[in-house]
Design an enzyme around this catalytic site. Structure first.
Site, short mmCIF file in Angstrom:
data_model
loop_
_atom_site.label_atom_id
_atom_site.label_comp_id
_atom_site.label_asym_id
_atom_site.label_seq_id
_atom_site.Cartn_x
_atom_site.Cartn_y
_atom_site.Cartn_z
N THR A 1 0.86 -1.17 0.00
CA THR A 1 0.00 0.00 0.00
C THR A 1 0.90 1.23 0.00
OG1 THR A 1 -1.41 1.38 1.44
CG2 THR A 1 -0.19 -0.38 2.49
N CYS B 1 -1.18 4.99 -5.72
CA CYS B 1 -2.08 4.14 -4.95
C CYS B 1 -2.06 2.80 -5.66
CB CYS B 1 -3.49 4.72 -4.91
SG CYS B 1 -4.69 3.63 -4.11
#
Length: 232
Positions: free
Chosen positions: A83, A197
């Site tokens: 992440t 992202c």
């Protein structure tokens, strides 16, 4: 081959991309029936997302540090935190580990610097775009300046990530919206776009942009593969 640790689930939609890319990378490099040695722990994203939303970053860091310890205990020799946003708490995770945390911004910054790109557009969650932990690392370590979308554009990028991409929803309308945002960043002087992202690569591909796209998931995986296969 070393064992690559993955701390995922944020979201699992992108974590499955890590698993696939790591195994494809090992097969490509070693051939035959080879696959990656992976120790994976996947957290419940609903718990982490609630902590993000309420600004409880210290608690999030503690939870992820505990989960990272489970990855290490399973035999991992490095850790990929799957992440971008939660690299905000990378120091808390790193301090709890006896193995190296391979930082996703370093994987991205090293490639951008090698390509001679020093001004980029950054797409990601609001936390990644607006808070300094990611942009400052790129600037201080690699001399890369990040442009971020305008306020209404940031809201749209963030909303599409949380309401669509992490739910596995890929919309043509949202793709077109992202294309427009990329075009605006290009007009403001960006020379490349960071897909900051790990879900955005599910929506945007190179044909969607006149600028080169730097997929942080793929770059992070390459860093993990280099550690596992090239570090002797």
């Amino acid at each position: 081959m070393k064992t690559i640790g993955v701390l995922g689930g944020m979201s699992w939609e992108s974590t499955q991309s890590y698993y696939r890319l790591l195994n494809e990378g090992v097969r490509q490099r070693l051939g035959g029936h080879h696959s990656a040695r992976i120790a994976l722990v996947s957290v419940d994203f609903a718990e982490i997302e609630a902590l993000q939303r309420s600004g409880q970053w210290d608690e999030a860091g503690q939870q992820l540090a505990k989960a990272a310890g489970q990855v290490e205990a399973a035999g991992a020799e490095c850790l990929l935190l799957a992440t971008n946003t939660m690299h905000k708490v990378a120091p808390a995770i790193d301090s709890a580990l006896g193995i190296p945390l391979l930082h996703i911004a370093d994987a991205t910054g090293e490639r951008l610097a090698a390509d001679g790109i020093d001004q980029v557009g950054l797409l990601g969650t609001r936390f990644t775009m607006e808070q300094p932990f990611y942009r400052e690392r790129l600037t201080e370590r690699y001399g890369i300046h990040c442009l971020i979308p305008e306020e209404d554009e940031r809201e749209a990028v963030h909303r599409i990530i949380f309401e669509e991409l992490v739910q596995g929803v890929v919309s043509d309308d949202s793709r077109e919206h992202y294309r427009d945002i990329v075009a605006n960043l290009h007009a403001r002087g960006a020379r490349a776009i960071i897909l900051g992202c790990t879900e955005i690569a599910l929506l945007l591909s190179p044909q969607d942009s006149a600028l080169p796209l730097y997929d942080t998931t793929a770059l992070h995986v390459e860093m993990g593969l280099a550690f596992a296969l090239d570090a002797r």
